[in-house]
Design an enzyme around this catalytic site. Structure first.
Site, short mmCIF file in Angstrom:
data_model
loop_
_atom_site.label_atom_id
_atom_site.label_comp_id
_atom_site.label_asym_id
_atom_site.label_seq_id
_atom_site.Cartn_x
_atom_site.Cartn_y
_atom_site.Cartn_z
N HIS A 17 39.91 42.30 50.43
CA HIS A 17 41.10 41.45 50.29
C HIS A 17 41.58 40.98 51.67
O HIS A 17 41.94 39.82 51.84
CB HIS A 17 42.25 42.21 49.62
CG HIS A 17 42.02 42.62 48.20
ND1 HIS A 17 42.04 43.92 47.80
CD2 HIS A 17 41.79 41.89 47.07
CE1 HIS A 17 41.84 44.00 46.48
NE2 HIS A 17 41.67 42.78 46.02
N LYS A 41 48.76 47.35 31.63
CA LYS A 41 47.82 48.20 32.37
C LYS A 41 48.58 49.30 33.09
O LYS A 41 49.73 49.12 33.48
CB LYS A 41 47.08 47.37 33.43
CG LYS A 41 45.95 46.52 32.90
CD LYS A 41 45.13 46.05 34.10
CE LYS A 41 44.12 45.00 33.73
NZ LYS A 41 43.54 44.39 34.94
N ARG A 90 33.04 37.28 45.48
CA ARG A 90 32.05 38.21 46.03
C ARG A 90 30.66 37.77 45.62
O ARG A 90 29.86 37.37 46.42
CB ARG A 90 32.32 39.63 45.53
CG ARG A 90 33.48 40.28 46.21
CD ARG A 90 34.01 41.44 45.45
NE ARG A 90 34.66 41.00 44.22
CZ ARG A 90 35.42 41.76 43.47
NH1 ARG A 90 35.59 43.02 43.76
NH2 ARG A 90 35.99 41.27 42.39
N SER A 128 38.54 47.33 44.33
CA SER A 128 39.58 48.37 44.25
C SER A 128 39.15 49.45 43.28
O SER A 128 39.40 50.64 43.52
CB SER A 128 40.91 47.77 43.79
OG SER A 128 41.35 46.78 44.68
P1 ADP Z 1 42.62 40.72 39.86
O1 ADP Z 1 43.02 41.79 38.88
O2 ADP Z 1 43.55 39.55 39.86
O3 ADP Z 1 41.17 40.31 39.82
P2 ADP Z 1 41.98 42.05 42.36
O4 ADP Z 1 42.93 42.75 43.29
O5 ADP Z 1 40.88 42.85 41.77
O6 ADP Z 1 42.92 41.41 41.27
O7 ADP Z 1 41.34 40.79 43.10
C1 ADP Z 1 42.13 39.74 43.60
C2 ADP Z 1 41.22 38.67 44.16
O8 ADP Z 1 40.54 39.19 45.31
C3 ADP Z 1 40.12 38.17 43.22
O9 ADP Z 1 39.90 36.80 43.46
C4 ADP Z 1 38.90 38.97 43.64
O10 ADP Z 1 37.71 38.27 43.35
C5 ADP Z 1 39.13 39.07 45.13
N1 ADP Z 1 38.48 40.22 45.71
C6 ADP Z 1 38.52 41.52 45.32
N2 ADP Z 1 37.74 42.30 46.11
C7 ADP Z 1 37.18 41.47 47.02
C8 ADP Z 1 36.24 41.64 48.08
N3 ADP Z 1 35.67 42.83 48.34
N4 ADP Z 1 35.89 40.55 48.79
C9 ADP Z 1 36.43 39.36 48.48
N5 ADP Z 1 37.27 39.11 47.50
C10 ADP Z 1 37.65 40.15 46.75
#
Ligand code: ADP
Length: 160
Positions: A17, A41, A90, A128
């Site tokens: 992130h 959730k 990703r 995450s």
């Molecule tokens: P959500 O539940 O909205 O998907 P996340 O926190 O999992 O929330 O992800 C938020 C955004 O960050 C999404 O667009 C996801 O693809 C991106 N993201 C998550 N992990 C990574 C990473 N390792 N590299 C790049 N983008 C990421």
């Protein structure tokens, strides 16, 4: 002033992130991180904890602000007067979901556009949920997280 909104669960925020935030900050003057509160959730970190951690990570960057929100993303975007959504990609596996969300949001609010940043290859496998699983078994997650987040995760699972 070019503003953008990066929404996500950030449960917790990872180096992946952070990489997307850095890239977005090169293109936008102000970035709002919108922390999703989804009552359906049960997150590991409460929305307040996630907000506090993200603020700590970006405490020296006044161009980055952090807010929690519930409900429709486009409503939050309009309320913040931001019409550009940032998301991270990703692998191809992210594409289907992101495509669906971006087009749905555009249908709900035609002024809103979504832009995507491709993560650094070293974070391409990072999520995450994987970090939460490793930490649950007291694995070493230092390489995946900003220091304050790693400390908070160890505290959550009760190990040093
Ligand atoms: P959500 O539940 O909205 O998907 P996340 O926190 O999992 O929330 O992800 C938020 C955004 O960050 C999404 O667009 C996801 O693809 C991106 N993201 C998550 N992990 C990574 C990473 N390792 N590299 C790049 N983008 C990421």
């Amino acid at each position: 002033m070019k503003k953008a909104l990066y929404p996500g669960s950030f449960d917790p925020i990872t180096n992946g992130h952070v990489d997307i935030v850095k890239r977005a900050c090169r293109q936008f003057d102000q970035l709002i991180l919108g922390v999703i509160h989804n009552p359906a959730k049960t997150p590991l970190f409460s929305v307040e904890e996630r907000i506090t951690l993200i603020r700590e990570v970006f405490k020296d960057q006044p161009n980055i602000t952090v807010e929690g929100f519930q409900g429709l993303l486009v409503d939050f975007a309009k309320q913040q007067e931001v019409f550009t959504i940032v998301r991270g990609l990703r692998a191809v596996s992210d594409f289907d979901y992101e495509f669906q969300m971006a087009l749905t949001n555009r249908e709900l609010c035609p002024e809103v556009d979504t832009v995507f940043f491709m993560t650094d290859i070293q974070y391409a496998y990072l999520s995450s949920s994987v970090v939460r699983q490793v930490a649950q078994y007291k694995g070493d997650v230092r390489a995946f997280l900003p220091a304050p987040v790693e400390a908070a995760l160890r505290k959550k699972f009760g190990y040093e």
